[in-house]
Design a protein around this motif. Structure first.
Motif, PDB file in Angstrom:
ATOM      1  N   ASN A   1      44.651 -62.791  93.893  1.00  0.00           N
ATOM      2  CA  ASN A   1      44.339 -61.884  92.794  1.00  0.00           C
ATOM      3  C   ASN A   1      45.628 -61.542  92.069  1.00  0.00           C
ATOM      4  OD1 ASN A   1      42.788 -60.288  91.107  1.00  0.00           O
ATOM      5  ND2 ASN A   1      41.773 -59.199  92.784  1.00  0.00           N
TER       6      ASN A   1
ATOM      7  N   LEU B   1      50.038 -67.759  89.551  1.00  0.00           N
ATOM      8  CA  LEU B   1      48.851 -68.406  90.104  1.00  0.00           C
ATOM      9  C   LEU B   1      49.196 -69.741  90.752  1.00  0.00           C
ATOM     10  CD1 LEU B   1      46.140 -67.681  87.381  1.00  0.00           C
ATOM     11  CD2 LEU B   1      46.298 -66.685  89.674  1.00  0.00           C
TER      12      LEU B   1
ATOM     13  N   ILE C   1      40.505 -67.455  92.546  1.00  0.00           N
ATOM     14  CA  ILE C   1      40.955 -66.140  92.105  1.00  0.00           C
ATOM     15  C   ILE C   1      39.819 -65.169  92.330  1.00  0.00           C
ATOM     16  CG2 ILE C   1      41.772 -64.777  90.141  1.00  0.00           C
ATOM     17  CD1 ILE C   1      42.675 -67.449  88.864  1.00  0.00           C
TER      18      ILE C   1
ATOM     19  N   ALA D   1      43.619 -70.460  85.036  1.00  0.00           N
ATOM     20  CA  ALA D   1      42.695 -70.824  86.118  1.00  0.00           C
ATOM     21  C   ALA D   1      42.092 -72.199  85.870  1.00  0.00           C
ATOM     22  CB  ALA D   1      41.602 -69.780  86.245  1.00  0.00           C
TER      23      ALA D   1
ATOM     24  N   VAL E   1      37.103 -68.605  89.390  1.00  0.00           N
ATOM     25  CA  VAL E   1      37.318 -67.165  89.243  1.00  0.00           C
ATOM     26  C   VAL E   1      36.055 -66.400  89.637  1.00  0.00           C
ATOM     27  CG1 VAL E   1      37.890 -65.294  87.650  1.00  0.00           C
ATOM     28  CG2 VAL E   1      38.922 -67.562  87.330  1.00  0.00           C
TER      29      VAL E   1
END
Length: 286
Positions: A75, A88, A99, A120, A127
């Motif tokens: 996160n 990330l 995520i 992402a 996600v």
């Protein structure tokens, strides 16, 4: 067949019980998972810094200590948008498989959230988001009734897989979803009315998936069993069994309900296995 739980919370070290409950440690959770027929659980992070719920570093350590029972999602804290992709990428290199749960209390069209979604997609990190009905109402990304911002997000980031979660998302299963904040944050009840936004978005956007955790998703499916079973069959490749447990006293009814439906022939074995295990293996590499 044992299940994979795609949404679980625990800690690395004990957290004292309070009047609001408690969070179990990873070691305490394992026997409870075995009782529920769950072989592996994906741990969801509270962010990059500490707190009552485990952060990225805590989860990384838990999974290194017990990779048989646990995997993890990372996160982000809502800071430094210019470093989002770098951060990330680092968490993915450390083993994060996605995520989640993303719960920054900003509207879905906020520039910081859009940076996360773009990164992402580039990095191949699905996600899982928790949705809130408005800014300042608890936690979670924010959309309006009818989920117009989510639709725009799905359009703008077609390479990013989004897993919907929480009451304001799943209440939109029915065409009569409430529009006030309190109503949107409630569990769905009664027969599903045609015209729900969630089924419409699932039909139109192949990058929308579903996290079936907690009573928000459980009620969305079980409130109207005929509709729920048809939804499971139609989108079996994009739905994931999950619980959202935070301690060993929690048991959500969806797992047992799914077991009963397949045993009694109302849910196909193919759909059941996809939802309960195979999708997690395929999409998250578990």
């Amino acid at each position: 067949m044992t299940k994979i739980d795609l949404h679980l919370h625990c800690t690395r070290t004990p957290v004292p019980r309070t009047d609001k409950g408690f969070v179990s440690t990873a070691a305490e959770v394992v026997p409870h998972l075995e009782e529920l027929g769950i072989e592996k659980a994906v741990l969801l992070s509270a962010g990059e810094t500490g707190g009552m719920m485990a952060c990225n570093e805590d989860l990384r350590c838990i999974c290194e200590e017990d990779p048989v029972h646990f995997a993890w999602m990372c996160n982000l804290d809502p800071v430094e948008p210019e470093t989002i992709r770098q951060r990330l990428a680092r968490y993915k290199a450390q083993g994060a498989v996605g995520i989640g749960e993303l719960m920054i209390n900003r509207r879905l069209d906020d520039p910081l959230l859009r940076e996360i979604f773009a990164a992402a997609g580039e990095l191949g990190l699905p996600v899982t988001f928790h949705m809130s009905p408005r800014v300042g109402f608890g936690y979670g990304v924010v959309d309006d009734p009818g989920l117009p911002l989510l639709e725009k997000t799905l359009q703008d980031f077609p390479d990013t897989i989004f897993l919907g979660h929480s009451q304001p998302f799943w209440i939109e299963m029915s065409g009569d979803a409430p529009t006030d904040a309190e109503g949107r944050n409630a569990w769905g009840q009664g027969p599903v009315v045609p015209g729900g936004r969630v089924p419409a978005l699932f039909e139109k956007y192949p990058n929308l998936y579903g996290d079936l955790s907690a009573n928000s998703a459980g009620c969305a499916l079980m409130r109207d069993p005929e509709f729920g079973l048809a939804f499971l069959e139609r989108y079996a490749q994009r739905l994931f069994f999950a619980t959202d447990m935070v301690n060993t006293e929690m048991v959500f009814p969806l797992g047992e309900w799914l077991d009963r439906q397949v045993a009694e022939g109302r849910l196909s074995r193919t759909a059941y296995e996809s939802v309960c295990r195979k999708n997690a293996e395929r999409v998250f590499g578990l």
